[in-house]
Motif scaffolding. Structure first.
Motif, PDB file in Angstrom:
ATOM      1  N   ARG A 245       0.838  -1.208   0.000  1.00  0.00           N
ATOM      2  CA  ARG A 245       0.000   0.000   0.000  1.00  0.00           C
ATOM      3  C   ARG A 245       0.872   1.256   0.000  1.00  0.00           C
ATOM      4  NH1 ARG A 245      -2.777   3.955   2.248  1.00  0.00           N
ATOM      5  NH2 ARG A 245      -5.070   3.922   2.161  1.00  0.00           N
TER       6      ARG A 245
ATOM      7  N   ALA B 251       1.131   4.408  -2.629  1.00  0.00           N
ATOM      8  CA  ALA B 251       1.037   5.841  -2.301  1.00  0.00           C
ATOM      9  C   ALA B 251       2.225   6.588  -2.899  1.00  0.00           C
ATOM     10  CB  ALA B 251       0.972   6.027  -0.790  1.00  0.00           C
TER      11      ALA B 251
ATOM     12  N   VAL C 277       1.402   7.135  -6.388  1.00  0.00           N
ATOM     13  CA  VAL C 277       0.430   8.235  -6.500  1.00  0.00           C
ATOM     14  C   VAL C 277       1.173   9.572  -6.505  1.00  0.00           C
ATOM     15  CG1 VAL C 277      -1.433   9.459  -5.294  1.00  0.00           C
ATOM     16  CG2 VAL C 277      -1.526   6.982  -5.488  1.00  0.00           C
TER      17      VAL C 277
ATOM     18  N   LYS D 245       1.114  12.369  -9.366  1.00  0.00           N
ATOM     19  CA  LYS D 245       0.711  13.752  -9.056  1.00  0.00           C
ATOM     20  C   LYS D 245       1.766  14.733  -9.564  1.00  0.00           C
ATOM     21  CE  LYS D 245      -2.105  12.784  -4.931  1.00  0.00           C
ATOM     22  NZ  LYS D 245      -2.095  12.680  -3.465  1.00  0.00           N
TER      23      LYS D 245
ATOM     24  N   PHE E  24      -0.622  16.910  -2.214  1.00  0.00           N
ATOM     25  CA  PHE E  24      -0.495  15.508  -1.821  1.00  0.00           C
ATOM     26  C   PHE E  24      -1.636  15.081  -0.903  1.00  0.00           C
ATOM     27  CE2 PHE E  24       3.936  16.703  -2.849  1.00  0.00           C
ATOM     28  CZ  PHE E  24       4.134  15.789  -3.883  1.00  0.00           C
ATOM     29  N   TYR E  25      -1.960  15.920   0.047  1.00  0.00           N
ATOM     30  CA  TYR E  25      -3.004  15.577   1.026  1.00  0.00           C
ATOM     31  C   TYR E  25      -4.375  15.807   0.422  1.00  0.00           C
ATOM     32  CZ  TYR E  25      -5.956  16.033   5.180  1.00  0.00           C
ATOM     33  OH  TYR E  25      -6.962  15.907   6.098  1.00  0.00           O
ATOM     34  N   ARG E  26      -5.204  14.769   0.409  1.00  0.00           N
ATOM     35  CA  ARG E  26      -6.538  14.883  -0.169  1.00  0.00           C
ATOM     36  C   ARG E  26      -7.573  14.458   0.869  1.00  0.00           C
ATOM     37  NH1 ARG E  26      -6.438  15.769  -5.755  1.00  0.00           N
ATOM     38  NH2 ARG E  26      -8.636  16.139  -5.333  1.00  0.00           N
TER      39      ARG E  26
ATOM     40  N   ARG F 263     -10.536  12.272  -0.266  1.00  0.00           N
ATOM     41  CA  ARG F 263     -10.177  10.883  -0.550  1.00  0.00           C
ATOM     42  C   ARG F 263     -10.000  10.118   0.773  1.00  0.00           C
ATOM     43  NH1 ARG F 263     -10.303   6.050  -2.716  1.00  0.00           N
ATOM     44  NH2 ARG F 263      -8.327   4.972  -2.552  1.00  0.00           N
ATOM     45  N   GLU F 264      -9.341  10.741   1.734  1.00  0.00           N
ATOM     46  CA  GLU F 264      -9.123  10.074   3.023  1.00  0.00           C
ATOM     47  C   GLU F 264     -10.457   9.756   3.701  1.00  0.00           C
ATOM     48  OE1 GLU F 264      -6.051  11.686   5.475  1.00  0.00           O
ATOM     49  OE2 GLU F 264      -4.569  11.321   3.909  1.00  0.00           O
TER      50      GLU F 264
ATOM     51  N   VAL G  49     -11.854   6.726   2.007  1.00  0.00           N
ATOM     52  CA  VAL G  49     -11.142   5.492   2.397  1.00  0.00           C
ATOM     53  C   VAL G  49     -11.658   5.010   3.759  1.00  0.00           C
ATOM     54  CG1 VAL G  49      -8.884   4.559   3.077  1.00  0.00           C
ATOM     55  CG2 VAL G  49      -9.056   6.020   1.047  1.00  0.00           C
TER      56      VAL G  49
ATOM     57  N   MET H 281      -2.769   5.425   6.690  1.00  0.00           N
ATOM     58  CA  MET H 281      -2.820   6.492   5.673  1.00  0.00           C
ATOM     59  C   MET H 281      -1.878   7.629   6.018  1.00  0.00           C
ATOM     60  SD  MET H 281      -6.472   7.353   4.075  1.00  0.00           S
ATOM     61  CE  MET H 281      -7.384   7.452   5.579  1.00  0.00           C
TER      62      MET H 281
ATOM     63  N   CYS I 244       1.485   6.610   5.039  1.00  0.00           N
ATOM     64  CA  CYS I 244       1.611   6.583   3.573  1.00  0.00           C
ATOM     65  C   CYS I 244       1.758   8.007   3.031  1.00  0.00           C
ATOM     66  CB  CYS I 244       0.395   5.911   2.926  1.00  0.00           C
ATOM     67  SG  CYS I 244       0.353   4.130   3.182  1.00  0.00           S
ATOM     68  N   LEU I 245       0.943   8.910   3.565  1.00  0.00           N
ATOM     69  CA  LEU I 245       1.013  10.299   3.100  1.00  0.00           C
ATOM     70  C   LEU I 245       2.376  10.909   3.420  1.00  0.00           C
ATOM     71  CD1 LEU I 245      -0.303  12.903   1.971  1.00  0.00           C
ATOM     72  CD2 LEU I 245      -1.075  13.386   4.285  1.00  0.00           C
TER      73      LEU I 245
ATOM     74  N   GLU J 223       4.756  10.526   0.837  1.00  0.00           N
ATOM     75  CA  GLU J 223       4.583  11.469  -0.270  1.00  0.00           C
ATOM     76  C   GLU J 223       5.132  12.832   0.158  1.00  0.00           C
ATOM     77  OE1 GLU J 223       0.843  11.714  -2.425  1.00  0.00           O
ATOM     78  OE2 GLU J 223       0.079  10.050  -1.256  1.00  0.00           O
TER      79      GLU J 223
HETATM   80  C1  LIG Z   1      -2.490   8.130  -1.882  1.00  0.00           C
HETATM   81  C2  LIG Z   1      -2.962   9.374  -1.985  1.00  0.00           C
HETATM   82  O1  LIG Z   1      -2.435  10.459  -1.250  1.00  0.00           O
HETATM   83  C3  LIG Z   1      -2.695  10.671   0.125  1.00  0.00           C
HETATM   84  C4  LIG Z   1      -2.725   9.380   0.859  1.00  0.00           C
HETATM   85  C5  LIG Z   1      -3.888   8.639   0.894  1.00  0.00           C
HETATM   86  C6  LIG Z   1      -3.873   7.188   1.314  1.00  0.00           C
HETATM   87  O2  LIG Z   1      -2.891   6.736   1.877  1.00  0.00           O
HETATM   88  O3  LIG Z   1      -4.858   6.491   1.003  1.00  0.00           O
HETATM   89  C7  LIG Z   1      -5.103   9.262   0.554  1.00  0.00           C
HETATM   90  C8  LIG Z   1      -5.181  10.571   0.164  1.00  0.00           C
HETATM   91  C9  LIG Z   1      -4.000  11.457   0.213  1.00  0.00           C
HETATM   92  O4  LIG Z   1      -4.026  12.202   1.405  1.00  0.00           O
HETATM   93  C10 LIG Z   1      -4.107   9.709  -2.887  1.00  0.00           C
HETATM   94  O5  LIG Z   1      -4.306  10.884  -3.177  1.00  0.00           O
HETATM   95  O6  LIG Z   1      -4.806   8.758  -3.278  1.00  0.00           O
END
Ligand SMILES: C=C(O[C@@H]1C=C(C(=O)O)C=C[C@H]1O)C(=O)O
Length: 364
Positions: free
Chosen positions: A27, A31, A34, A38, A50-52, A55-56, A59, A84, A87-88, A91
């Motif tokens: 996973r 990221a 991703v 981007k 990067f931070y969305r 989307r979070e 999820v 998450m 993962c972020l 990024e």
């Molecule tokens: C992976 C991404 O970037 C970031 C990390 C995410 C994740 O770990 O699921 C979700 C949104 C973003 O904050 C994405 O934009 O999908």
């Protein structure tokens, strides 16, 4: 249970952990991909986002919908929140300013919303959180906005009048207060209890019943209260778990808040607009001219379009004596056609209308 059985179960857990480990790593690699996409799809001069938050939120909702237990939905979402967050951070590590010092409920709210993989920065006052975000020194700020027992946090509302900020998220935190003492406190001669004014108010009845004659001293935060108690023998503090742990204080009484459902709502502020998720909230500030029926006119479009108002608050406008602004929260996103038309109707009647932001309803 026999030793044999226990051993077999632990072997199974080890093998499951290996799979979980491999899946989390996969996973995290996704990221990273991703982030690469981007960056690759940026227009010239465009800054990568990067931070969305939308989307979070999706999820976390998906996780809660699919969860079959035995772990509860909130517990499962909390684990995914942290995955998450890490993962972020691969990024881009987020920088988050919050109303400090360390150990405040606002810090706990920041961690609940963003997870622990952020670089967090305590600020001494609400206004400083706003300024830090405005200066671009951090990506986001976290401030308290209302408490279920005590109502609005006026410093926060007033700061919105002075700064151009976008609200990009909300989080709710159950607030439990404890009466805390230090190693040197003589518990039978407590003559002073420190806490933030909001917390003293949230525990008013308990204090009246248990410490009616003890001086209540309002300080800048609960964490500050906890810090003071450490060096004094005749005082106690009202604060939460984080402050108790941070300053090594013991709980003389637990969960002393007057209302068992005592909760505080916090806002995430930044500069990034958040796209709709389908389950959003919008916050606006409106000022109306001071004439009969003005508030009624403001509210009618919401009623006629079946839009659910979640909150309305009044503050002095600061631009004239006895003039007011209304802070209104409602369900929906400012890009929804229905909401758009309501906002257009209101702006025709209002002296000024400002959308502070549309953001996903708190998931956790
Ligand atoms: C992976 C991404 O970037 C970031 C990390 C995410 C994740 O770990 O699921 C979700 C949104 C973003 O904050 C994405 O934009 O999908």
């Amino acid at each position: 249970m026999s030793e044999q059985e226990l051993k077999a179960l632990r072997v199974r857990i080890d093998s499951l952990d290996e799979k979980v480990l491999e899946l989390i790593s996969e996973r995290a690699r996704c990221a990273q991909e991703v982030a690469r996409v981007k960056m690759a799809t940026l227009a010239e001069g465009e800054v990568p986002v990067f931070y969305r938050p939308e989307r979070e939120a999706q999820v976390l909702k998906r996780v809660m919908e699919r969860n079959k237990g035995p772990l509860g939905n909130e517990e499962m979402a909390r684990l995914f929140r942290e995955i998450m967050s890490s993962c972020l951070a691969l990024e881009q590590p987020l920088k988050v300013a919050y109303l400090g010092p360390e150990g405040t409920f606002t810090q706990a709210a920041a961690m609940k919303h963003f997870g622990h993989a952020v670089i967090s920065k305590p600020m001494a006052a609400i206004d400083e959180v706003f300024r830090e975000v405005a200066a671009g020194a951090v990506n986001f700020g976290v401030v308290p906005v209302e408490n279920s027992t005590e109502g609005a946090v006026n410093h926060t509302l007033d700061s919105f009048l002075e700064h151009d900020m976008v609200i990009c998220g909300e989080v709710e935190l159950r607030i439990h207060h404890h009466l805390l003492v230090g190693e040197n406190t003589k518990t039978d001669s407590i003559s002073r209890i420190y806490s933030h004014a909001q917390s003293l108010a949230q525990c008013r009845k308990w204090l009246d019943a248990h410490y009616p004659n003890v001086e209540r001293v309002a300080v800048s935060s609960n964490a500050e209260a906890a810090k003071r108690v450490k060096g004094e023998w005749n005082s106690a503090a009202i604060a939460g778990d984080m402050a108790a742990g941070l300053y090594g204080l013991t709980r003389l009484a637990e969960k002393i808040e007057d209302r068992p459902d005592n909760s505080t709502r916090f806002l995430m502020i930044g500069s990034q607009e958040v796209p709709p998720t389908g389950d959003d909230k919008t916050s606006i500030i409106v000022s109306m001219s001071n004439r009969p029926g003005a508030l009624h006119e403001l509210l009618v479009p919401f009623h006629e379009n079946g839009i659910d108002l979640t909150r309305i608050e009044t503050r002095p406008s600061r631009s004239g004596k006895w003039t007011y602004v209304f802070f209104i929260d409602f369900a929906g996103h400012h890009r929804d056609p229905l909401v758009k038309s309501v906002l257009e109707q209101i702006s025709q009647e209002a002296v000024a209308l400002k959308v502070l932001g549309s953001y996903p309803k708190a998931v956790l």
